[in-house]
Structures are given as C-alpha cells and as structure tokens.
Enzyme design. Structure first.
Site, PDB file in Angstrom:
ATOM      1  N   LYS A  24       0.808  -1.224   0.000  1.00 50.15           N
ATOM      2  CA  LYS A  24       0.000   0.000   0.000  1.00 50.15           C
ATOM      3  C   LYS A  24       0.839   1.272   0.000  1.00 50.15           C
ATOM      4  O   LYS A  24       0.413   2.291  -0.532  1.00 50.15           O
ATOM      5  CB  LYS A  24      -0.955   0.005   1.193  1.00 50.15           C
ATOM      6  CG  LYS A  24      -2.116  -0.970   1.017  1.00 50.15           C
ATOM      7  CD  LYS A  24      -3.246  -0.673   1.974  1.00 50.15           C
ATOM      8  CE  LYS A  24      -4.454  -1.531   1.702  1.00 50.15           C
ATOM      9  NZ  LYS A  24      -4.242  -2.959   2.086  1.00 50.15           N
ATOM     10  N   GLU A  35      -9.563   7.154   3.703  1.00 43.99           N
ATOM     11  CA  GLU A  35     -10.504   6.347   4.460  1.00 43.99           C
ATOM     12  C   GLU A  35      -9.886   4.966   4.582  1.00 43.99           C
ATOM     13  O   GLU A  35      -9.038   4.574   3.775  1.00 43.99           O
ATOM     14  CB  GLU A  35     -11.866   6.337   3.788  1.00 43.99           C
ATOM     15  CG  GLU A  35     -12.079   5.244   2.789  1.00 43.99           C
ATOM     16  CD  GLU A  35     -11.165   5.332   1.599  1.00 43.99           C
ATOM     17  OE1 GLU A  35     -10.462   4.335   1.380  1.00 43.99           O
ATOM     18  OE2 GLU A  35     -11.153   6.339   0.883  1.00 43.99           O
ATOM     19  N   SER A  43       1.618  -9.837  -1.005  1.00 40.57           N
ATOM     20  CA  SER A  43       1.317  -8.408  -0.844  1.00 40.57           C
ATOM     21  C   SER A  43       1.642  -7.842   0.532  1.00 40.57           C
ATOM     22  O   SER A  43       1.821  -6.635   0.661  1.00 40.57           O
ATOM     23  CB  SER A  43      -0.150  -8.157  -1.171  1.00 40.57           C
ATOM     24  OG  SER A  43      -0.988  -8.991  -0.391  1.00 40.57           O
TER      25      SER A  43
END
Ligand SMILES: *Cc1c(COP(=O)(O)O)cnc(C)c1O
Length: 415
Positions: free
Chosen positions: A104, A126, A395
């Site tokens: 991310k 968010e 990931s």
C-alpha cells in the site's frame, strides 16, 4: 445501483485503457456529483503533467528506493513449491518487505507526492482494516502533510492497534457513525469532506477503485511491482512466467503485478478473492466470482448487491479483502477473459498461511494467504504440470494477523 452492461463481446486491448472517458471497456467512468467533475478533471491534468516532470519522477524513484526499500526481492520458494506440486516453481514477489509491511505504501507515497506538487497540504483518506490509513499517515508524516483518516466506528473497535499507529504517526482519525459503520460508510464520509474542502484537500484513495482517474493512478503507482517482477524473472529463469497470481480486495496489488504482464498472451493472470465461509450471499467477499455489475463509489464495476441494488454484507477472515466492490479494470479483465478470477475459503487461507510459514519461514498476511491456499488446492488436484513457473504477489506480512489466526485456530494468546 444495478446496471445492465451492454454485453457486447469486447477484446482485451493493452494500451488503450482507460479511454478518454475513463472507461475500461464497459466499466469504470465517473459517476459522481456535478461538484466533483472539475476536481477530478484537475486531478487528471495534474497527474498527466507529473508524468512529464522528470524531477518529480526522479524524486518518486529515489523515495521508493531509499525510503520504501524497493526493489523488493523476487524469491524462489523451493520448499513451498514442493508442497504444491512436483516440479512446479513458485516465486514470491516480496511486497511484505516494503516499508510498513505491504504494497500500500507504493500508492500512498505516489499520491501524497502528487498532492504536494498540486499545492494541497490537507490529505484525507478512508480505511477499513486500517492498513491504508497507516500507509497514508506514514507518507504524510514523511512529507510534512496534514492527514485525516475516516474510519467506521465498528472498524475502529476491531482495529484499535492500527488506530493507535495512525495517531503515533500524527494523523487524526475521524469516527464514522452512519450506516453499517464500516469501510463503505467511511468512503461516503470522505467523499463528503472532499466535496466541501476541495480547494485545499487531496483525497488519497487506497485501492484501484473510485471514479476516473483514480483507478488508473493507483494502477500506475502499483505497476512498479510488476515491472520489477518481469525484469527479475527474466534474470532468474530466462523467460516469462506461465502464471502470475495475486489476491484481490479492491484490486491494487493484483493490477500492479498483472498490468506489466498483460500484453504477454502466454502469461495467465489469476486473481484470488475472499471466499469466506461459503459463496452464499453475505458469507464472502468474492465480488468478481459471485457479483453483478453496478455503480458504487463513483465507478461502474462488479459489486455484491441484491436485486434492488442494495449492497450486501461481506465476510472474510481477512479484513483487507472485505470490500463489496472491485476496481473496474478487473471487471474489464474478467469480461475480456484476459484474467481469471477464483475464490479461496477462510479454511484454505489458513492452510496457505501455515504452509508458507512452516516451509519458508515467512508468515504472510491473510490476504495473500488466499492465493497460497488456492495454489495448494489446485496443486493437490493435479492441475499444475511439472515445469510450471508461477509468480505470486506476496502483498504483505502477517504480523498484523497473528491474533486473528490464533483465534481461528482456537489457540489462547495473551494480547
Ligand atoms: C489492503 C491489502 C490487500 C487488499 O487490497 P488490494 O487493493 O486488493 O491490493 C491485500 N494485501 C494486503 C497485505 C493488504 O494490506
């Protein structure tokens, strides 16, 4: 909102998407209030401009290297490969080794830099599981930007450690008490904030979702994963892989590794969604496997909804895959047949997590453990021929998930 797509057969075209309307074939677009059309156009113009700004691109490359720790390794996992099927070679793209422990940060850093270039000093984001909130708070701290993170009250309770991490990083966490008090309500609240404060504020979206140009921007910032992997597999194997796999929540880590391989027809692309407890409505988050097209959060894409277009509840052992929509580019890849989407149940996922931990000394996050569990399953069914070369996008790391795993395995641990 339920939508009929035109159902004309469309062929996958690599270099043309999204088109000038922000469409990926029948999907994508900008389904937003009038007041957001201008800000979205400004964002698109600023983004396209940044692509030609060599100093900006160099700053991003430097930070990805010195701050995030890129390039991440492509690791051949021999003992896990042997557990899957004889003669199969599985390579792991180690996004778990990136700063903050997942992919991310690649996108959060790219968008935060873009915000700064646009002169916007107030960032809103968010978060559901809290991982995108932490990545945004991290990038904002490093670049000296204000960071406000919207989060549903239910999620704040479930993810109290990540809430505290965000606060340590200097972000403000705003509780959302509307609707189901989870991620989709937090997204609605963030959109409301953006409409009101658009002059000063940049909305940092955490996955390849939302109105155009977000799905493209997020894909481009995450494509560094696939670009590195393509070069690394050529160095190590001397050829392209047969299969590239990733888990799919909103779809950012998957599109990031798929996109740089998508123009090579010999490479099969497989996305693994959260099969939860079962594929009955409300018991999973397998949007592409079990959903239908509709509009949510500004984009036309596959959704989990009932016949009236009401969004269904989702369920998954992994909070990070628990989203009732999916990025529109994945809907396009599904519809053109360029990628295949499957699901792995919570049970398969736990099996995958334990198998990788014990065979390779890598505790994966529950999200990519879906793909690991799926591989073990098809390997056991004899569906993978000897000599098959697979890249799996690992990931994130599993440190955040150990208490959830202990609970699922009925083990008592002191928190
Ligand atoms: C958030 C998250 C995901 C799911 O998000 P995508 O946008 O689908 O990539 C997957 N893996 C990890 C480790 C995550 O933190």
């Amino acid at each position: 909102m339920q939508m009929q797509t035109q159902h004309k057969t469309i062929a996958y075209e690599h270099h043309h998407y999204p088109d000038e309307r922000g469409r990926f074939g029948n999907f994508g677009g900008k389904f937003v209030p009038e007041s957001l059309m201008t800000p979205l156009a400004e964002l698109e113009a600023a983004y396209l401009d940044s692509l030609k700004d060599e100093a900006f691109q160099e700053q991003l490359r430097q930070l990805l290297h010195h701050y995030v720790g890129r390039a991440t390794p492509l690791y051949y996992a021999p003992r896990f490969s042997a557990m899957v099927a004889p003669g199969v070679k599985i390579y792991l793209k180690r996004e778990d080794l990136a700063h903050t422990g997942a992919h991310k940060i690649n996108n959060a850093l790219g968008q935060a830099l873009l915000a700064k270039r646009m002169g916007k000093k107030r960032i809103i984001a968010e978060t559901g599981a809290g991982q995108h909130g932490v990545a945004s708070a991290t990038a904002c701290a490093m670049l000296g930007l204000e960071c406000i993170v919207y989060m549903g009250e239910v999620d704040i309770e479930r993810q109290s450690l990540n809430v505290f991490r965000m606060k340590l990083l200097g972000a403000e966490v705003r509780a959302v008490s509307s609707g189901s008090r989870t991620l989709k309500d937090a997204i609605n609240e963030a959109i409301r904030d953006w409409v009101t404060n658009v002059e000063t504020t940049f909305y940092l979206i955490g996955s390849a979702i939302g109105p155009h140009p977000y799905p493209r921007i997020v894909r481009d910032y995450q494509a560094v994963i696939g670009q590195e992997a393509r070069q690394q597999i050529i160095e190590q194997e001397g050829r392209l892989p047969d299969i590239v796999m990733a888990c799919v929540g909103g779809g950012s880590n998957a599109i990031g590794i798929f996109y740089p391989f998508a123009d090579a027809p010999s490479v099969q692309l497989i996305g693994v969604e959260a099969g939860g407890v079962s594929l009955q409505p409300g018991q999973h988050a397998a949007t592409l496997v079990a959903g239908t097209p509709g509009v949510l959060h500004g984009t036309l894409t596959y959704l989990l909804q009932n016949e009236d277009g009401q969004i269904l509840d989702t369920q998954s052992i992994s909070a990070g895959l628990d989203y009732p929509g999916v990025g529109p580019e994945h809907s396009y890849l599904k519809e053109t047949g360029r990628a295949t989407y499957v699901s792995a149940s919570d049970t398969m996922t736990l099996h995958g997590l334990q198998a990788l931990s014990q065979s390779e000394g890598i505790i994966p996050a529950l999200e990519p453990a879906h793909a690991l569990g799926y591989l073990l399953e098809i390997g056991a069914q004899g569906k993978l021929a000897a000599g098959t070369v697979i890249i799996l996008n690992l990931s994130g790391r599993g440190d955040k998930d150990v208490l959830t795993v202990a609970k699922a395995l009925n083990v008592q641990v002191q928190a």
